[in-house]
Design a protein around this motif. Structure first.
Motif, PDB file in Angstrom:
ATOM      1  N   PHE A 182       0.867  -1.194   0.000  1.00 30.71           N
ATOM      2  CA  PHE A 182       0.000   0.000   0.000  1.00 30.71           C
ATOM      3  C   PHE A 182       0.885   1.220   0.000  1.00 30.71           C
ATOM      4  CE2 PHE A 182      -3.994  -2.172   1.005  1.00 30.71           C
ATOM      5  CZ  PHE A 182      -3.530  -3.394   1.465  1.00 30.71           C
ATOM      6  N   SER A 183       0.912   1.963  -1.133  1.00 28.18           N
ATOM      7  CA  SER A 183       1.837   3.096  -1.245  1.00 28.18           C
ATOM      8  C   SER A 183       1.067   4.404  -1.423  1.00 28.18           C
ATOM      9  CB  SER A 183       2.730   2.913  -2.479  1.00 28.18           C
ATOM     10  OG  SER A 183       3.323   1.639  -2.438  1.00 28.18           O
ATOM     11  N   ASN A 184       1.618   5.473  -0.802  1.00 24.87           N
ATOM     12  CA  ASN A 184       1.103   6.813  -1.083  1.00 24.87           C
ATOM     13  C   ASN A 184       2.267   7.772  -1.126  1.00 24.87           C
ATOM     14  OD1 ASN A 184       1.916   7.301   1.463  1.00 24.87           O
ATOM     15  ND2 ASN A 184      -0.096   7.822   2.299  1.00 24.87           N
ATOM     16  N   THR A 185       2.046   9.005  -1.415  1.00 26.25           N
ATOM     17  CA  THR A 185       3.126   9.988  -1.484  1.00 26.25           C
ATOM     18  C   THR A 185       2.948  11.013  -0.388  1.00 26.25           C
ATOM     19  OG1 THR A 185       1.810  11.173  -3.105  1.00 26.25           O
ATOM     20  CG2 THR A 185       3.548   9.754  -3.952  1.00 26.25           C
ATOM     21  N   GLY A 186       2.556  10.533   0.760  1.00 29.78           N
ATOM     22  CA  GLY A 186       2.342  11.433   1.883  1.00 29.78           C
ATOM     23  C   GLY A 186       3.654  11.823   2.526  1.00 29.78           C
ATOM     24  N   PRO A 187       3.571  12.627   3.598  1.00 29.40           N
ATOM     25  CA  PRO A 187       4.777  13.018   4.324  1.00 29.40           C
ATOM     26  C   PRO A 187       5.494  11.792   4.889  1.00 29.40           C
ATOM     27  CG  PRO A 187       2.789  13.573   5.559  1.00 29.40           C
ATOM     28  CD  PRO A 187       2.333  13.140   4.211  1.00 29.40           C
ATOM     29  N   ALA A 188       6.838  11.835   4.787  1.00 30.16           N
ATOM     30  CA  ALA A 188       7.629  10.681   5.212  1.00 30.16           C
ATOM     31  C   ALA A 188       7.575  10.496   6.718  1.00 30.16           C
ATOM     32  CB  ALA A 188       9.083  10.875   4.770  1.00 30.16           C
ATOM     33  N   ILE A 189       7.663   9.228   7.143  1.00 29.09           N
ATOM     34  CA  ILE A 189       7.675   8.922   8.574  1.00 29.09           C
ATOM     35  C   ILE A 189       9.099   9.113   9.074  1.00 29.09           C
ATOM     36  CG2 ILE A 189       7.350   7.075  10.266  1.00 29.09           C
ATOM     37  CD1 ILE A 189       5.258   5.944   8.294  1.00 29.09           C
ATOM     38  N   ASP A 190       9.237   9.773  10.245  1.00 28.74           N
ATOM     39  CA  ASP A 190      10.585   9.977  10.802  1.00 28.74           C
ATOM     40  C   ASP A 190      11.294   8.639  10.987  1.00 28.74           C
ATOM     41  OD1 ASP A 190      10.205  12.613  10.823  1.00 28.74           O
ATOM     42  OD2 ASP A 190       9.922  12.798  13.014  1.00 28.74           O
ATOM     43  N   GLU A 191      12.562   8.708  10.776  1.00 31.48           N
ATOM     44  CA  GLU A 191      13.386   7.487  10.881  1.00 31.48           C
ATOM     45  C   GLU A 191      13.215   6.866  12.259  1.00 31.48           C
ATOM     46  OE1 GLU A 191      15.442   4.827   8.779  1.00 31.48           O
ATOM     47  OE2 GLU A 191      14.707   6.764   8.020  1.00 31.48           O
ATOM     48  N   ALA A 192      13.191   7.706  13.303  1.00 27.59           N
ATOM     49  CA  ALA A 192      13.098   7.214  14.679  1.00 27.59           C
ATOM     50  C   ALA A 192      11.750   6.556  14.941  1.00 27.59           C
ATOM     51  CB  ALA A 192      13.306   8.373  15.657  1.00 27.59           C
ATOM     52  N   ASP A 193      10.721   6.921  14.157  1.00 27.73           N
ATOM     53  CA  ASP A 193       9.371   6.404  14.419  1.00 27.73           C
ATOM     54  C   ASP A 193       9.054   5.147  13.647  1.00 27.73           C
ATOM     55  OD1 ASP A 193       9.086   8.535  16.028  1.00 27.73           O
ATOM     56  OD2 ASP A 193       7.970   9.773  14.579  1.00 27.73           O
ATOM     57  N   ARG A 194       9.955   4.734  12.750  1.00 24.75           N
ATOM     58  CA  ARG A 194       9.619   3.694  11.783  1.00 24.75           C
ATOM     59  C   ARG A 194       9.139   2.411  12.462  1.00 24.75           C
ATOM     60  NH1 ARG A 194      11.056   4.763   6.520  1.00 24.75           N
ATOM     61  NH2 ARG A 194      10.843   2.577   5.968  1.00 24.75           N
ATOM     62  N   GLU A 195       9.773   2.013  13.548  1.00 26.28           N
ATOM     63  CA  GLU A 195       9.354   0.767  14.178  1.00 26.28           C
ATOM     64  C   GLU A 195       8.258   1.029  15.216  1.00 26.28           C
ATOM     65  OE1 GLU A 195       9.052  -3.129  14.170  1.00 26.28           O
ATOM     66  OE2 GLU A 195      10.205  -1.930  12.724  1.00 26.28           O
ATOM     67  N   ARG A 196       8.285   2.214  15.760  1.00 24.98           N
ATOM     68  CA  ARG A 196       7.323   2.511  16.830  1.00 24.98           C
ATOM     69  C   ARG A 196       5.898   2.702  16.318  1.00 24.98           C
ATOM     70  NH1 ARG A 196       8.953   7.151  20.615  1.00 24.98           N
ATOM     71  NH2 ARG A 196       7.307   6.223  21.857  1.00 24.98           N
TER      72      ARG A 196
ATOM     73  N   GLY B 144       2.576   9.125  15.341  1.00 28.03           N
ATOM     74  CA  GLY B 144       3.804   9.765  14.886  1.00 28.03           C
ATOM     75  C   GLY B 144       3.663  11.266  14.806  1.00 28.03           C
ATOM     76  N   ALA B 145       4.863  11.918  14.577  1.00 27.56           N
ATOM     77  CA  ALA B 145       4.922  13.379  14.522  1.00 27.56           C
ATOM     78  C   ALA B 145       4.070  13.929  13.393  1.00 27.56           C
ATOM     79  CB  ALA B 145       6.381  13.815  14.331  1.00 27.56           C
ATOM     80  N   ASN B 146       3.922  13.144  12.298  1.00 31.50           N
ATOM     81  CA  ASN B 146       3.209  13.649  11.127  1.00 31.50           C
ATOM     82  C   ASN B 146       1.684  13.465  11.239  1.00 31.50           C
ATOM     83  OD1 ASN B 146       3.174  10.911  10.967  1.00 31.50           O
ATOM     84  ND2 ASN B 146       3.368  10.842   8.733  1.00 31.50           N
ATOM     85  N   SER B 147       1.234  12.827  12.343  1.00 29.94           N
ATOM     86  CA  SER B 147      -0.191  12.499  12.419  1.00 29.94           C
ATOM     87  C   SER B 147      -0.952  13.437  13.363  1.00 29.94           C
ATOM     88  CB  SER B 147      -0.367  11.049  12.889  1.00 29.94           C
ATOM     89  OG  SER B 147       0.268  10.879  14.144  1.00 29.94           O
ATOM     90  N   ALA B 148      -0.265  14.459  13.785  1.00 29.34           N
ATOM     91  CA  ALA B 148      -0.889  15.357  14.761  1.00 29.34           C
ATOM     92  C   ALA B 148      -2.154  16.016  14.203  1.00 29.34           C
ATOM     93  CB  ALA B 148       0.116  16.432  15.173  1.00 29.34           C
ATOM     94  N   SER B 149      -2.122  16.304  12.881  1.00 31.31           N
ATOM     95  CA  SER B 149      -3.250  17.012  12.277  1.00 31.31           C
ATOM     96  C   SER B 149      -4.332  16.062  11.792  1.00 31.31           C
ATOM     97  CB  SER B 149      -2.733  17.846  11.084  1.00 31.31           C
ATOM     98  OG  SER B 149      -2.113  16.978  10.158  1.00 31.31           O
ATOM     99  N   THR B 150      -4.095  14.766  12.001  1.00 25.66           N
ATOM    100  CA  THR B 150      -5.021  13.780  11.468  1.00 25.66           C
ATOM    101  C   THR B 150      -5.721  13.089  12.630  1.00 25.66           C
ATOM    102  OG1 THR B 150      -3.310  13.400   9.827  1.00 25.66           O
ATOM    103  CG2 THR B 150      -5.199  11.895   9.821  1.00 25.66           C
TER     104      THR B 150
END
Lengths: 158, 580
Positions: B508-522, B530-536
């Motif tokens: 499942f691919s999209n071109t959304g904002p990238a996930i921080d490297e530190a968050d990838r497993e978390r 994650g940091a990018n999901s605050a507005s969602t």
């Protein structure tokens, strides 16, 4: 005169032709199976023969000596001698039989001088049969030693 | 041992002694003419007497002067002869030299008579000659005695020498006998030794030829000298093909480094062992496996070559191979079991996690379908009588589909019977992911009409998975709704279905904002946002639920690394892969 008469008488009595030239005394008589015998030779005739020389020691003297004379082989061939044996007789009647083969096998000479001096009748002259004793070991044997006839006066070819 | 040596020395000494004695006898036996002095004396006496006789005949007139002169010369020649070396020495020896000298002087004084001699002159000569014959007679007498004495002495000496020679010859015979016996004994001993050696050699040859082990010997130049029948049977090379050749020429096997080293070591006096070396008789056949022992061959302490014992250890090799093979199979089995157990544990754990967060899951998974059903029903109410039959069916069907999904989730997750049996894991069945994905895609398009969702399949994809369809549906729904939710506006969302050996894969691919490297497993942790999901809007359990459900079925949800945009992958075990 008496000597020549005696020789002439001797020649006549033996039916020997006196071939001596100039009347000198004969020293060697050859009889028997020769072409035109008997033949008589005096010293000048013998000295005219081809000369042969050999050096050897003898059993009756000390040291080696040089002998001059003529080869018995050539001498007998010149006379046309045919036979097996010669009887050599000396002035004192010493006589020895010598096989003719000796003269073929060895250069046997009839010497008339030793070390340059003519052999004298009062020594071993005038003629001495000499074998080349030093050159052949087999000649160093008494059976050859007695064939050295000195004062040789007659050769009879048989 | 000392006896033959002594015998040889004695033999040689006696032989040399006899030889010397014989040479002496040989020399003594020669008779010199000078020994014939008796004949010389006789001839001399005869010459003297004939001179006397000639003078007598001259007195009688029977002989002339020349004959006397001849006889006188002949007598003088005898004196000349006796005066020469050998004869002179003999005269001196018998003690007659003084008389001889006197007579010589007397003779030299004499002159032959003239041709016309007188009787008196001749008579005088004859009288002067008188002592000569008597002297030579006495000289002959003495000569005979001296010569016989000499001869007797020489014979005695010769006899004595011959006697010594005879004794020596007896000694030679004796020592020769000893030597002959010794030689005979030595020969007999030697023959016996030879016989014994031959028997020993024959026995050794028999041992070598009847040995079951291959035996080869090489000399220090590496040339084969022994090649027994067992060796021929093992290698397929006959003795004629091997003996006399270099080891390397017999077969390639003997030219390998290990073999060359072993032979070189044994020539240095060291033993070597080579175990289970492959010997290829034929390129097509499997090799023999042989053990080799290489030892030095010594002769009086000196190494003269190497001996190689070759033992066919193919059976042992086969046993070892079989053992290794079964151990490998066992290890593989254990590994498989371990993996299966690990998988089972993972599934159990995931299920346990899920149930522990059951309330969260219910609230997350139920919210959207309930909202869908609610909105459909609200519209129907609002439309009231204006709604025609077709619209009613469409909206009611939407609501029912949402409710049906919930029902399936509940049935799968809360199967009372299975829960009771303690089986909290997934129920797994063959499942076509294409159909499932189509259904999820359709529902997502209905929920988010503005989203551009593209469903792709790889060519010849095998989409048959082994899983719980209800759970797989939930996972896909979570991942697709996430992709839609976090995509940049007006960008496409791509779902690509493909497979590898073990799994069916759904990206499942999209071109959304990238996930921080530190968050990838978390991102997969429960309650993490994650940091990018605050507005969602979201609860932070969607990915946790997706992964837990996937793992309960032996699958996995992962975040693929790199690239533009974000790709989550769902992997589920292939039906074909699992069956294999």
């Amino acid at each position: 005169m008496r000597l020549s008469a005696a020789i002439g008488l001797l020649c006549l009595s033996l039916w020997v032709p006196c071939v001596t030239a100039a009347g000198s005394a004969p020293v060697l008589q050859v009889t028997g199976q020769i072409a035109d015998g008997p033949a008589v030779f005096d010293m000048p005739q013998l000295r005219d023969l081809p000369r042969a020389t050999l050096e050897t020691s003898t059993v009756v003297t000390d040291g080696a000596h040089r002998f001059t004379g003529f080869l018995m082989r050539d001498f007998l061939a010149q006379l046309g001698a045919e036979g097996q044996m010669v009887t050599a007789t000396a002035l004192n009647d010493y006589a020895v039989d010598i096989p003719l083969s000796d003269f073929d096998r060895f250069d046997v000479i009839v010497a008339y001088s030793m070390d340059g001096a003519a052999l004298d009748r009062a020594d071993k002259g005038p003629l001495w049969i000499v074998y080349p004793r030093d050159a052949h070991a087999e000649l160093q044997d008494i059976r050859y030693d007695y064939r050295w006839v000195w004062q040789l006066s007659q050769i009879d070819v048989r | 041992m000392i006896l033959p040596l002594v015998a040889i020395v004695v033999f040689a000494v006696l032989l040399a002694f006899s030889l010397i004695r014989m040479i002496e006898v040989d020399t003594d036996i020669r008779v010199d003419a000078e020994r014939n002095m008796l004949w010389v004396m006789h001839q001399s006496e005869s010459a003297a007497r004939r001179l006397v006789e000639a003078t007598l005949r001259a007195e009688l007139g029977e002989a002339d002067a020349s004959e006397i002169a001849l006889r006188l010369d002949l007598l003088r020649s005898r004196f000349a002869l006796l005066g020469d070396g050998p004869q002179q020495r003999f005269i001196t020896d018998i003690g007659l030299a003084p008389q001889m000298a006197d007579l010589r002087v007397a003779l030299q004084a004499l002159r032959p008579p003239p041709e016309d001699f007188t009787t008196a002159e001749v008579q005088q000569l004859r009288l002067a000659m008188a002592p000569f014959a008597a002297f030579f007679s006495r000289a002959a007498n003495k000569t005979m005695i001296r010569e016989w004495d000499d001869l007797g002495g020489r014979l005695e000496t010769s006899r004595e020498q011959l006697h010594q020679i005879i004794v020596s010859l007896l000694g030679i015979m004796l020592t020769g006998g000893v030597l002959t016996i010794t030689l005979f004994l030595a020969l007999r001993h030697s023959r016996r030794s030879n016989d014994m050696l031959r028997r020993e050699r024959d026995f050794s040859a028999l041992l070598i030829s009847s040995s079951g082990e291959g035996i080869m010997a090489v000399d220090d130049a590496g040339t084969c000298t022994i090649w027994n029948p067992a060796m021929a049977a093992m290698t397929g090379r006959t003795a004629q093909q091997a003996i006399g050749r270099k080891m390397s020429e017999i077969a390639g096997f003997f030219d390998i480094t290990a073999m060359r080293r072993a032979v070189a070591a044994s020539l240095d006096g060291k033993d070597s062992n080579l175990a289970l070396q492959p010997y290829f008789r034929d390129a097509e056949e499997p090799p023999l496996h042989v053990d080799l022992k290489v030892s030095p061959m010594r002769d009086h302490g000196r190494v003269i070559g190497a001996i190689v014992f070759m033992h066919d250890a193919s059976d042992r090799y086969a046993a070892r191979e079989k053992e290794a093979e079964s151990r490998a199979r066992l290890e593989q089995l254990v590994a498989e079991r371990t993996r299966e157990l690990d998988d089972a544990l993972t599934r159990e754990r995931s299920a346990a996690d899920l149930y522990r967060n059951f309330a969260g899951m219910i609230s997350h998974q139920f919210r959207t379908p309930l909202a869908v059903a609610d909105s459909a029903l609200q519209r129907l109410i609002r439309r009231g009588p204006r709604a025609d039959a077709a619209e009613i069916i469409e909206r009611a069907t939407g609501a029912r589909n949402a409710i049906a999904g919930l029902t399936r989730l509940v049935e799968s997750t809360l199967d009372a019977a299975r829960l009771q049996a303690g089986q909290v894991g997934a129920r797994r069945a063959p499942c076509d992911l294409i159909a499932l994905l189509d259904m999820v895609g359709a529902r997502q398009r209905a929920a988010s009409p503005g989203a551009r969702i593209k469903l792709r399949r790889a060519d010849a994809v095998d989409a048959a998975a082994l899983c719980d369809p209800a759970h797989a549906e939930q996972v896909m729904e979570n991942l697709l709704s996430n992709a839609v939710k976090y995509a940049d506006p007006d960008t496409p969302i791509t779902v690509r279905l493909h497979n590898d050996d073990r799994s069916v894969l759904c990206d499942f691919s999209n071109t959304g904002p990238a996930i921080d490297e530190a968050d990838r497993e978390r991102v997969f942790e429960s309650g993490f946002r994650g940091a990018n999901s605050a507005s969602t809007p979201g609860t932070g359990v969607g990915l946790f639920i997706a992964r837990s459900l996937a793992r309960m079925q032996g699958g996995e949800v992962s975040l693929l690394p790199g690239g533009a945009g974000t790709t989550f992958r769902l992997a589920l075990p292939r039906l074909a892969g699992a069956a294999r």
